[in-house]
Design a protein around this motif. Structure first.
Motif, PDB file in Angstrom:
ATOM      1  N   VAL A 106       0.830  -1.150   0.159  1.00 21.50           N
ATOM      2  CA  VAL A 106      -0.185   0.043  -0.195  1.00 21.50           C
ATOM      3  C   VAL A 106       0.778   1.227   0.120  1.00 21.50           C
ATOM      4  CG1 VAL A 106      -1.647   1.210   1.433  1.00 21.50           C
ATOM      5  CG2 VAL A 106      -1.909  -1.312   1.116  1.00 21.50           C
ATOM      6  N   ASP A 107       1.810   1.418   0.983  1.00 20.36           N
ATOM      7  CA  ASP A 107       2.776   2.563   0.991  1.00 20.36           C
ATOM      8  C   ASP A 107       3.912   1.931   1.835  1.00 20.36           C
ATOM      9  OD1 ASP A 107       1.976   2.598   3.915  1.00 20.36           O
ATOM     10  OD2 ASP A 107       0.177   3.714   3.229  1.00 20.36           O
ATOM     11  N   ARG A 108       4.678   2.881   2.211  1.00 22.93           N
ATOM     12  CA  ARG A 108       5.938   2.635   3.263  1.00 22.93           C
ATOM     13  C   ARG A 108       5.765   1.984   4.211  1.00 22.93           C
ATOM     14  NH1 ARG A 108      10.591   5.390   1.975  1.00 22.93           N
ATOM     15  NH2 ARG A 108      10.565   6.862   0.114  1.00 22.93           N
ATOM     16  N   ARG A 109       4.472   2.143   4.854  1.00 27.36           N
ATOM     17  CA  ARG A 109       4.263   1.549   6.169  1.00 27.36           C
ATOM     18  C   ARG A 109       3.227   0.497   6.173  1.00 27.36           C
ATOM     19  NH1 ARG A 109       5.562   3.950  10.574  1.00 27.36           N
ATOM     20  NH2 ARG A 109       4.092   3.151  11.939  1.00 27.36           N
ATOM     21  N   THR A 110       2.332   0.188   5.031  1.00 32.87           N
ATOM     22  CA  THR A 110       1.194  -0.715   5.118  1.00 32.87           C
ATOM     23  C   THR A 110       1.484  -1.572   3.843  1.00 32.87           C
ATOM     24  OG1 THR A 110      -0.150   0.816   6.144  1.00 32.87           O
ATOM     25  CG2 THR A 110      -0.928  -0.883   5.252  1.00 32.87           C
ATOM     26  N   ALA A 111       1.457  -2.846   4.323  1.00 37.28           N
ATOM     27  CA  ALA A 111       1.502  -4.131   3.473  1.00 37.28           C
ATOM     28  C   ALA A 111       0.723  -5.265   3.871  1.00 37.28           C
ATOM     29  CB  ALA A 111       2.895  -4.393   3.068  1.00 37.28           C
ATOM     30  N   TRP A 112       0.289  -5.835   2.958  1.00 35.71           N
ATOM     31  CA  TRP A 112      -0.451  -7.344   3.192  1.00 35.71           C
ATOM     32  C   TRP A 112       0.067  -8.423   2.600  1.00 35.71           C
ATOM     33  CZ3 TRP A 112      -5.659  -7.278   5.718  1.00 35.71           C
ATOM     34  CH2 TRP A 112      -6.229  -5.883   5.945  1.00 35.71           C
ATOM     35  N   ALA A 113       0.265  -9.776   3.022  1.00 36.63           N
ATOM     36  CA  ALA A 113       0.457 -10.838   2.483  1.00 36.63           C
ATOM     37  C   ALA A 113      -0.357 -11.819   2.590  1.00 36.63           C
ATOM     38  CB  ALA A 113       1.873 -11.232   3.073  1.00 36.63           C
ATOM     39  N   ALA A 114      -0.620 -12.647   1.578  1.00 40.47           N
ATOM     40  CA  ALA A 114      -1.605 -13.792   1.704  1.00 40.47           C
ATOM     41  C   ALA A 114      -1.017 -15.067   1.131  1.00 40.47           C
ATOM     42  CB  ALA A 114      -2.866 -13.502   1.014  1.00 40.47           C
ATOM     43  N   GLY A 115      -1.360 -16.293   1.699  1.00 38.93           N
ATOM     44  CA  GLY A 115      -0.648 -17.497   1.355  1.00 38.93           C
ATOM     45  C   GLY A 115      -1.320 -18.616   1.931  1.00 38.93           C
ATOM     46  N   SER A 116      -0.401 -19.576   2.016  1.00 33.35           N
ATOM     47  CA  SER A 116      -0.699 -20.904   2.118  1.00 33.35           C
ATOM     48  C   SER A 116      -1.342 -21.250   3.591  1.00 33.35           C
ATOM     49  CB  SER A 116       0.251 -22.076   1.990  1.00 33.35           C
ATOM     50  OG  SER A 116       1.517 -21.745   2.968  1.00 33.35           O
ATOM     51  N   LYS A 117      -2.016 -22.245   3.904  1.00 33.87           N
ATOM     52  CA  LYS A 117      -2.779 -22.578   4.953  1.00 33.87           C
ATOM     53  C   LYS A 117      -3.699 -21.312   5.568  1.00 33.87           C
ATOM     54  CE  LYS A 117       1.553 -23.044   6.402  1.00 33.87           C
ATOM     55  NZ  LYS A 117       2.769 -23.432   7.520  1.00 33.87           N
ATOM     56  N   TRP A 349       7.450  -2.774 -11.582  1.00 25.87           N
ATOM     57  CA  TRP A 349       8.293  -1.556 -11.861  1.00 25.87           C
ATOM     58  C   TRP A 349       8.850  -0.770 -10.620  1.00 25.87           C
ATOM     59  CZ3 TRP A 349       9.768  -0.528 -16.938  1.00 25.87           C
ATOM     60  CH2 TRP A 349       8.970  -1.037 -17.979  1.00 25.87           C
ATOM     61  N   LEU A 350       9.992  -0.645 -10.794  1.00 24.92           N
ATOM     62  CA  LEU A 350      10.434   0.328  -9.443  1.00 24.92           C
ATOM     63  C   LEU A 350       9.916   1.894  -9.576  1.00 24.92           C
ATOM     64  CD1 LEU A 350      14.202  -0.714  -9.621  1.00 24.92           C
ATOM     65  CD2 LEU A 350      12.539  -1.039  -7.485  1.00 24.92           C
ATOM     66  N   PRO A 351       9.626   2.392  -8.487  1.00 27.59           N
ATOM     67  CA  PRO A 351       8.918   3.819  -8.404  1.00 27.59           C
ATOM     68  C   PRO A 351       9.990   4.892  -8.600  1.00 27.59           C
ATOM     69  CG  PRO A 351       9.097   3.063  -6.192  1.00 27.59           C
ATOM     70  CD  PRO A 351       9.790   1.803  -6.959  1.00 27.59           C
ATOM     71  N   TYR A 352      11.206   4.549  -9.091  1.00 31.78           N
ATOM     72  CA  TYR A 352      12.383   5.550  -9.185  1.00 31.78           C
ATOM     73  C   TYR A 352      12.423   6.123 -10.648  1.00 31.78           C
ATOM     74  CZ  TYR A 352      13.415   2.595  -5.008  1.00 31.78           C
ATOM     75  OH  TYR A 352      13.434   1.731  -4.102  1.00 31.78           O
ATOM     76  N   GLY A 353      11.687   5.984 -11.387  1.00 26.77           N
ATOM     77  CA  GLY A 353      11.801   6.616 -12.805  1.00 26.77           C
ATOM     78  C   GLY A 353      10.893   5.756 -13.705  1.00 26.77           C
ATOM     79  N   ASP A 384       8.710 -15.042  -4.640  1.00 30.84           N
ATOM     80  CA  ASP A 384       7.481 -15.616  -5.542  1.00 30.84           C
ATOM     81  C   ASP A 384       6.874 -14.346  -6.241  1.00 30.84           C
ATOM     82  OD1 ASP A 384       7.785 -18.417  -5.360  1.00 30.84           O
ATOM     83  OD2 ASP A 384       6.721 -18.285  -3.306  1.00 30.84           O
ATOM     84  N   THR A 385       6.843 -13.171  -5.572  1.00 34.11           N
ATOM     85  CA  THR A 385       6.080 -12.055  -6.011  1.00 34.11           C
ATOM     86  C   THR A 385       6.898 -10.784  -5.497  1.00 34.11           C
ATOM     87  OG1 THR A 385       4.013 -11.157  -6.431  1.00 34.11           O
ATOM     88  CG2 THR A 385       4.594 -12.041  -4.290  1.00 34.11           C
ATOM     89  N   VAL A 386       6.571  -9.746  -6.303  1.00 30.50           N
ATOM     90  CA  VAL A 386       7.082  -8.459  -5.690  1.00 30.50           C
ATOM     91  C   VAL A 386       6.139  -7.362  -6.128  1.00 30.50           C
ATOM     92  CG1 VAL A 386       8.271  -8.151  -8.141  1.00 30.50           C
ATOM     93  CG2 VAL A 386       8.975  -7.000  -5.935  1.00 30.50           C
ATOM     94  N   ASP A 387       6.144  -6.301  -5.279  1.00 28.54           N
ATOM     95  CA  ASP A 387       5.271  -5.060  -5.483  1.00 28.54           C
ATOM     96  C   ASP A 387       5.813  -3.836  -4.974  1.00 28.54           C
ATOM     97  OD1 ASP A 387       2.938  -3.835  -6.331  1.00 28.54           O
ATOM     98  OD2 ASP A 387       1.579  -4.403  -4.588  1.00 28.54           O
ATOM     99  N   CYS A 388       5.617  -2.620  -5.764  1.00 24.53           N
ATOM    100  CA  CYS A 388       6.080  -1.475  -5.395  1.00 24.53           C
ATOM    101  C   CYS A 388       4.823  -0.404  -5.301  1.00 24.53           C
ATOM    102  CB  CYS A 388       7.085  -0.904  -6.381  1.00 24.53           C
ATOM    103  SG  CYS A 388       8.801  -2.047  -6.426  1.00 24.53           S
ATOM    104  N   THR A 389       5.320   0.576  -4.472  1.00 28.06           N
ATOM    105  CA  THR A 389       4.248   1.561  -4.256  1.00 28.06           C
ATOM    106  C   THR A 389       4.585   3.027  -4.817  1.00 28.06           C
ATOM    107  OG1 THR A 389       5.012   2.436  -2.063  1.00 28.06           O
ATOM    108  CG2 THR A 389       3.547   0.629  -2.042  1.00 28.06           C
ATOM    109  N   PRO A 390       3.837   4.062  -5.022  1.00 28.49           N
ATOM    110  CA  PRO A 390       4.221   5.398  -5.522  1.00 28.49           C
ATOM    111  C   PRO A 390       5.108   6.201  -4.593  1.00 28.49           C
ATOM    112  CG  PRO A 390       1.749   5.022  -6.024  1.00 28.49           C
ATOM    113  CD  PRO A 390       2.282   3.888  -4.938  1.00 28.49           C
ATOM    114  N   ASP A 391       5.003   5.905  -3.310  1.00 26.53           N
ATOM    115  CA  ASP A 391       5.956   6.758  -2.185  1.00 26.53           C
ATOM    116  C   ASP A 391       7.226   6.064  -2.282  1.00 26.53           C
ATOM    117  OD1 ASP A 391       5.072   4.354  -0.765  1.00 26.53           O
ATOM    118  OD2 ASP A 391       4.567   5.785   0.973  1.00 26.53           O
ATOM    119  N   GLY A 392       7.459   4.942  -2.989  1.00 27.87           N
ATOM    120  CA  GLY A 392       8.743   4.501  -3.038  1.00 27.87           C
ATOM    121  C   GLY A 392       9.102   3.272  -2.294  1.00 27.87           C
ATOM    122  N   ALA A 393       8.137   2.536  -1.784  1.00 33.80           N
ATOM    123  CA  ALA A 393       8.338   1.165  -1.146  1.00 33.80           C
ATOM    124  C   ALA A 393       8.156   0.058  -1.995  1.00 33.80           C
ATOM    125  CB  ALA A 393       7.298   1.108   0.045  1.00 33.80           C
TER     126      ALA A 393
END
Length: 415
Positions: A106-117, A349-353, A384-393
């Motif tokens: 979501v941003d620099r402070r907030t993220a969610w992860a979902a997986g097995s079990k 995509w990285l948020p640095y350009g 397995d996966t990667v995600d970036c946010t507009p505020d640089g996280a």
């Protein structure tokens, strides 16, 4: 993971330079050997039985799981660049051994992860601690995608044949969950989701009656309906999506969406410019011709520039031409001149350009700084996966409870 209508902001010149000098962390655990291939990768399309993870112990839903931070997580400086900030993966203490193929940054402070079990975790302090917010009674479900709008609202997708495919939603940070969709068609198998904004989203099922099935919501995931398939091209024999990273269905902007395929003679990317009502299919150069090969992950910087990654998920099989790029919204794809050396399941995509991106897989992470034309391996850890946010996280997740955050620091701060 999706853009959810996000417009990526250009970061400062200092961070642009740091991105170009990016070198990621060494394996996070002392003596760790990267996994050769995922053990619970999305099974062969068309198989009668799709394996689910072994039932292991799970922390009680709602309980805090805060082990001591891993002391042997190290960040190494960028090769040849010792005068500016260096970036690196730093593992965060999740306290879980689940495999997290679903990730929503979501941003620099907030993220969610979902997986097995049936595991869902949430952080609101930049990964210093994670809270287990798994839905009660979900231990038998296999979550492969999560879409989060903020720290309180998120939607998770469970995969599987028939009623194993479900969608659940929370509006209170995971304190309570509501099941908003349960698949009752034994022929359907849902793989991934995407949201255009906080209200409009889609979910993808493997072909039913010879065409991919698309599920649609207009109220943020509170209710869903199956879209008519008149505008969907016929699926190829043996073709399906891969529920490997939550990136087989991605969107950019208010109406454009792409889905990735594999398992057939040709790996294709399908595009819709009207939120899933009509589609066009384009062949990609990513390896195909086998149920284990195809496009596993997509990322679009905008409605025209995209990257596809994949290959063969079996660790003993090569994956040549495991990445491709498009500059016309997916009408044409060309292979990367120097692709990643092995199968990759996630890309962001990285948020640095506008030209830097990361691709991840069970044997490493690769960086491109020229829009996906060339890649170089910068890490051998398993994600397995990667995600970036507009505020640089930027965040990555994978097996054995691994969730990492991309950090930057100056030379004097390096361990």
């Amino acid at each position: 993971m999706t853009s959810m209508g996000k417009t990526r902001r250009t970061m400062s010149a200092g961070l642009v330079g740091a991105a170009l000098a990016l070198t990621l962390a060494v394996p996070a655990r002392a003596g760790e050997t990267p996994t050769a291939a995922p053990t619970d990768t999305r099974p062969v399309p068309g198989a009668d039985v799709r394996p689910v993870p072994a039932a292991d112990a799970q922390a009680a839903p709602g309980a805090d799981t805060r082990p001591a931070p891993a002391a042997d997580v190290r960040t190494v400086p960028a090769v040849g660049r010792h005068h500016g900030p260096a970036l690196g993966w730093r593992l965060t203490p999740t306290g879980s051994d689940a495999r997290f193929r679903g990730l929503a940054a979501v941003d620099r402070r907030t993220a969610w992860a979902a997986g097995s079990k049936g595991t869902v975790l949430r952080t609101t302090d930049g990964g210093r601690s994670w809270r287990n917010v798994s839905p009660p009674g979900a231990q038998g479900l296999e979550f492969r995608d999560v879409e989060a709008f903020d720290a309180r609202r998120a939607v998770v997708l469970a995969i599987g044949e028939g009623e194993a495919s479900r969608v659940l939603r929370t509006e209170d940070g995971g304190a309570t969950w509501t099941e908003s969709f349960r698949n009752t068609d034994p022929r359907a198998f849902y793989d991934c989701m995407t949201f255009f904004d906080h209200r409009n989203g889609l979910a993808l099922s493997d072909p039913v009656d010879g065409k991919y099935r698309i599920l649609s919501t207009r109220d943020g995931g509170r209710s869903w309906r199956v879209l008519p398939n008149r505008g969907m091209p016929d699926a190829l024999p043996g073709e399906a999506g891969f529920a490997a990273s939550g990136q087989c269905l991605v969107s950019a902007g208010p109406r454009d969406v792409w889905l990735a395929t594999g398992g057939a003679a040709t790996a294709r990317v399908l595009h819709s410019a009207d939120r899933g009502l009509t589609w066009t299919a384009t062949a990609s150069p990513v390896p195909a011709g086998d149920p284990a090969r195809g496009v596993f992950g997509l990322a679009f910087r905008d409605r025209t520039h995209g990257i596809a990654v994949g290959g063969d998920y079996r660790g003993d099989q090569p994956s040549p031409e495991a990445a491709a790029v498009t500059a016309d919204g997916g009408r044409t794809w060309r292979p990367s001149a120097a692709p990643p050396p092995a199968y990759r399941s996630g890309v962001a995509w990285l948020p640095y350009g506008r030209t830097s991106a990361l691709a991840v897989g069970p044997t490493g992470t690769d960086l491109t700084t020229d829009g996906g034309r060339t890649w170089r391996t910068v890490d051998t850890g398993s994600y397995d996966t990667v995600d970036c946010t507009p505020d640089g996280a930027c965040w990555a997740s994978g097996e054995q409870g691994r969730v990492a955050r991309l950090t930057h620091h100056r030379p004097a701060d390096r361990p």
